[in-house]
Write a protein that holds these residues in place. Sequence first.
Motif, PDB file in Angstrom:
ATOM      1  N   ALA A 295      17.454  29.678 -17.997  1.00 55.59           N
ATOM      2  CA  ALA A 295      17.432  28.306 -17.490  1.00 55.59           C
ATOM      3  C   ALA A 295      16.002  27.792 -17.373  1.00 55.59           C
ATOM      4  N   HIS A 296      15.043  28.706 -17.200  1.00 57.35           N
ATOM      5  CA  HIS A 296      13.648  28.329 -16.988  1.00 57.35           C
ATOM      6  C   HIS A 296      12.717  29.259 -17.749  1.00 57.35           C
ATOM      7  N   TYR A 297      11.503  28.770 -17.951  1.00 55.41           N
ATOM      8  CA  TYR A 297      10.411  29.631 -18.369  1.00 55.41           C
ATOM      9  C   TYR A 297       9.888  30.342 -17.121  1.00 55.41           C
ATOM     10  N   ALA A 298       9.240  31.474 -17.311  1.00 52.04           N
ATOM     11  CA  ALA A 298       8.709  32.212 -16.154  1.00 52.04           C
ATOM     12  C   ALA A 298       7.669  31.382 -15.406  1.00 52.04           C
ATOM     13  N   ILE A 299       6.897  30.576 -16.135  1.00 51.35           N
ATOM     14  CA  ILE A 299       5.900  29.743 -15.459  1.00 51.35           C
ATOM     15  C   ILE A 299       6.573  28.679 -14.600  1.00 51.35           C
ATOM     16  N   ASP A 300       7.795  28.292 -14.936  1.00 50.58           N
ATOM     17  CA  ASP A 300       8.550  27.358 -14.101  1.00 50.58           C
ATOM     18  C   ASP A 300       8.832  27.980 -12.732  1.00 50.58           C
ATOM     19  N   ALA A 301       9.251  29.253 -12.752  1.00 52.22           N
ATOM     20  CA  ALA A 301       9.559  29.946 -11.500  1.00 52.22           C
ATOM     21  C   ALA A 301       8.315  30.125 -10.650  1.00 52.22           C
ATOM     22  N   MET A 302       7.203  30.474 -11.286  1.00 53.86           N
ATOM     23  CA  MET A 302       5.943  30.639 -10.562  1.00 53.86           C
ATOM     24  C   MET A 302       5.491  29.310  -9.961  1.00 53.86           C
ATOM     25  N   ALA A 303       5.615  28.242 -10.736  1.00 54.21           N
ATOM     26  CA  ALA A 303       5.236  26.920 -10.245  1.00 54.21           C
ATOM     27  C   ALA A 303       6.160  26.474  -9.115  1.00 54.21           C
ATOM     28  N   GLY A 304       7.420  26.941  -9.138  1.00 54.19           N
ATOM     29  CA  GLY A 304       8.357  26.589  -8.082  1.00 54.19           C
ATOM     30  C   GLY A 304       7.904  27.089  -6.723  1.00 54.19           C
ATOM     31  N   ILE A 305       7.327  28.293  -6.678  1.00 52.55           N
ATOM     32  CA  ILE A 305       6.820  28.828  -5.407  1.00 52.55           C
ATOM     33  C   ILE A 305       5.693  27.952  -4.875  1.00 52.55           C
ATOM     34  N   VAL A 306       4.774  27.585  -5.758  1.00 49.54           N
ATOM     35  CA  VAL A 306       3.643  26.750  -5.353  1.00 49.54           C
ATOM     36  C   VAL A 306       4.126  25.370  -4.902  1.00 49.54           C
ATOM     37  N   ALA A 307       4.994  24.759  -5.722  1.00 45.20           N
ATOM     38  CA  ALA A 307       5.487  23.420  -5.394  1.00 45.20           C
ATOM     39  C   ALA A 307       6.280  23.423  -4.092  1.00 45.20           C
ATOM     40  N   GLY A 308       7.150  24.428  -3.910  1.00 42.68           N
ATOM     41  CA  GLY A 308       7.940  24.501  -2.685  1.00 42.68           C
ATOM     42  C   GLY A 308       7.075  24.647  -1.452  1.00 42.68           C
ATOM     43  N   THR A 309       6.035  25.458  -1.547  1.00 44.96           N
ATOM     44  CA  THR A 309       5.132  25.645  -0.412  1.00 44.96           C
ATOM     45  C   THR A 309       4.382  24.360  -0.083  1.00 44.96           C
ATOM     46  N   LEU A 310       3.863  23.703  -1.118  1.00 46.03           N
ATOM     47  CA  LEU A 310       3.137  22.445  -0.900  1.00 46.03           C
ATOM     48  C   LEU A 310       4.045  21.377  -0.298  1.00 46.03           C
ATOM     49  N   MET A 311       5.269  21.291  -0.814  1.00 44.75           N
ATOM     50  CA  MET A 311       6.200  20.294  -0.295  1.00 44.75           C
ATOM     51  C   MET A 311       6.554  20.575   1.158  1.00 44.75           C
ATOM     52  N   TYR A 312       6.778  21.835   1.485  1.00 46.29           N
ATOM     53  CA  TYR A 312       7.147  22.175   2.851  1.00 46.29           C
ATOM     54  C   TYR A 312       6.083  21.718   3.838  1.00 46.29           C
ATOM     55  N   PHE A 313       4.835  22.087   3.580  1.00 43.47           N
ATOM     56  CA  PHE A 313       3.782  21.748   4.531  1.00 43.47           C
ATOM     57  C   PHE A 313       3.468  20.250   4.532  1.00 43.47           C
ATOM     58  N   ALA A 314       3.553  19.611   3.362  1.00 49.57           N
ATOM     59  CA  ALA A 314       3.301  18.176   3.299  1.00 49.57           C
ATOM     60  C   ALA A 314       4.370  17.390   4.058  1.00 49.57           C
ATOM     61  N   LEU A 315       5.640  17.717   3.804  1.00 49.28           N
ATOM     62  CA  LEU A 315       6.735  16.989   4.450  1.00 49.28           C
ATOM     63  C   LEU A 315       6.810  17.317   5.933  1.00 49.28           C
ATOM     64  N   ARG A 316       6.490  18.542   6.302  1.00 47.92           N
ATOM     65  CA  ARG A 316       6.452  18.927   7.715  1.00 47.92           C
ATOM     66  C   ARG A 316       5.383  18.122   8.452  1.00 47.92           C
ATOM     67  N   GLY A 317       4.258  17.884   7.774  1.00 47.89           N
ATOM     68  CA  GLY A 317       3.192  17.108   8.382  1.00 47.89           C
ATOM     69  C   GLY A 317       3.497  15.621   8.452  1.00 47.89           C
ATOM     70  N   ILE A 318       4.257  15.125   7.477  1.00 43.89           N
ATOM     71  CA  ILE A 318       4.605  13.699   7.447  1.00 43.89           C
ATOM     72  C   ILE A 318       5.594  13.335   8.529  1.00 43.89           C
ATOM     73  N   TYR A 319       6.567  14.211   8.766  1.00 44.33           N
ATOM     74  CA  TYR A 319       7.668  13.900   9.680  1.00 44.33           C
ATOM     75  C   TYR A 319       7.147  13.636  11.097  1.00 44.33           C
ATOM     76  N   ARG A 320       7.552  12.529  11.664  1.00 46.37           N
ATOM     77  CA  ARG A 320       7.118  12.158  13.008  1.00 46.37           C
ATOM     78  C   ARG A 320       8.294  12.002  13.979  1.00 46.37           C
ATOM     79  N   GLY A 321       9.480  12.351  13.537  1.00 43.35           N
ATOM     80  CA  GLY A 321      10.632  12.278  14.427  1.00 43.35           C
ATOM     81  C   GLY A 321      11.462  11.036  14.207  1.00 43.35           C
ATOM     82  N   ASP A 322      12.783  11.174  14.351  1.00 46.55           N
ATOM     83  CA  ASP A 322      13.686  10.040  14.218  1.00 46.55           C
ATOM     84  C   ASP A 322      13.775   9.311  15.530  1.00 46.55           C
ATOM     85  N   ALA A 323      13.349   8.058  15.508  1.00 44.39           N
ATOM     86  CA  ALA A 323      13.227   7.274  16.732  1.00 44.39           C
ATOM     87  C   ALA A 323      14.589   6.966  17.349  1.00 44.39           C
ATOM     88  N   THR A 324      14.640   6.980  18.672  1.00 43.18           N
ATOM     89  CA  THR A 324      15.873   6.618  19.387  1.00 43.18           C
ATOM     90  C   THR A 324      15.866   5.148  19.724  1.00 43.18           C
TER      91      THR A 324
END
Length: 324
Positions: A295-324
């Motif tokens: 389904a993927h090239y091996a470099i796709d899988a390697m890039a997935g680890i990097v992309a997933g990590t970057l997305m996690y920390f970026a989105l975690r930092g962006i989130y400010r809470g759902d306002a009530t």
Amino acid sequence: MKELFRLEKKPIKGLLWLEWAVLIYALATTIFILFTYTRLHEPGQMLWGRAQVLLMTLALWGIYRLLPCRLMVFARVAGQLIFLSWWYPDTFELNRIFPNLDHLFATWEQAVFGFQPALTFCEKCSSAIVSELLSMGYVSYYPMIAAVVLFYFCFRYEQFLRTAFIIVASFMCFYVIFICLPVAGPQFYYQAVGIEQIAQGTFPQLGDYFDRLPFDVLNHDLSLPIPGWKQGVFYQLLVEAHNAGERPTAAFPSSHVGVATVLLWLAWDARSRKLFFSLLPLAVLMFFATFYIQAHYAIDAMAGIVAGTLMYFALRGIYRGDAT
């Protein structure tokens, strides 16, 4: 059980962050569709699908406003998670109008490894045990997502909406990449150019090959047969899932590996050893399964680890809470 139906004292008035993430993606791709309307195969159907997502989002928001409780919060999150599988093939209908880039990624794969892991891995490790383990890892994708979402809902509710936002927004980020990078992956590219050329280290350009295909062509007619032990239970599940929704799209980076990486970070953040170490072996198996099943090239899988990590920390930092 009572907590599920207990009315919240300060209900969330507007849309959730994850709902905004989906609607922003829907709006951006709607604009894209309108500008490329005559190039697309079924633009009307794609626009109607986006209207359905909007209607569902507003309907669930309206029901929540009438009955603001945890159960309806979960329903709003579950609604967006269910639609993720619909958004995936949609990326193919958008990116197929661009020239295919698989020849570049196959060339880079050859430069990095000196061979094509997607071509040789399944040949060198063809035992039934390896096949079933890797197939199990691959089909555990959605169960892993469900496990993390349910864990946070049941045991870390104060972080539930942030977790749901990170997961859904990660998918939206991957889908944007897939639209901009039309890479089909080895199972489709190898089939299109011929295994003989790949084995010789020749990687021809496909250009608009996928855009010239009939709209209703079946995806399994375009791809190589999935390698593995054909009598295996998990292999059969994998084939069924592949035939149901796979498209010549979304190869780089691997969203399977990327989202699995996000889930591991969320499990680690939850400080639950049981959750983390339950997901870890499945994520490892999924990593290798992505190029074992071609389904993927091996470099796709390697890039997935990097992309997933970057997305996690970026989105975690962006989130400010759902306002009530």
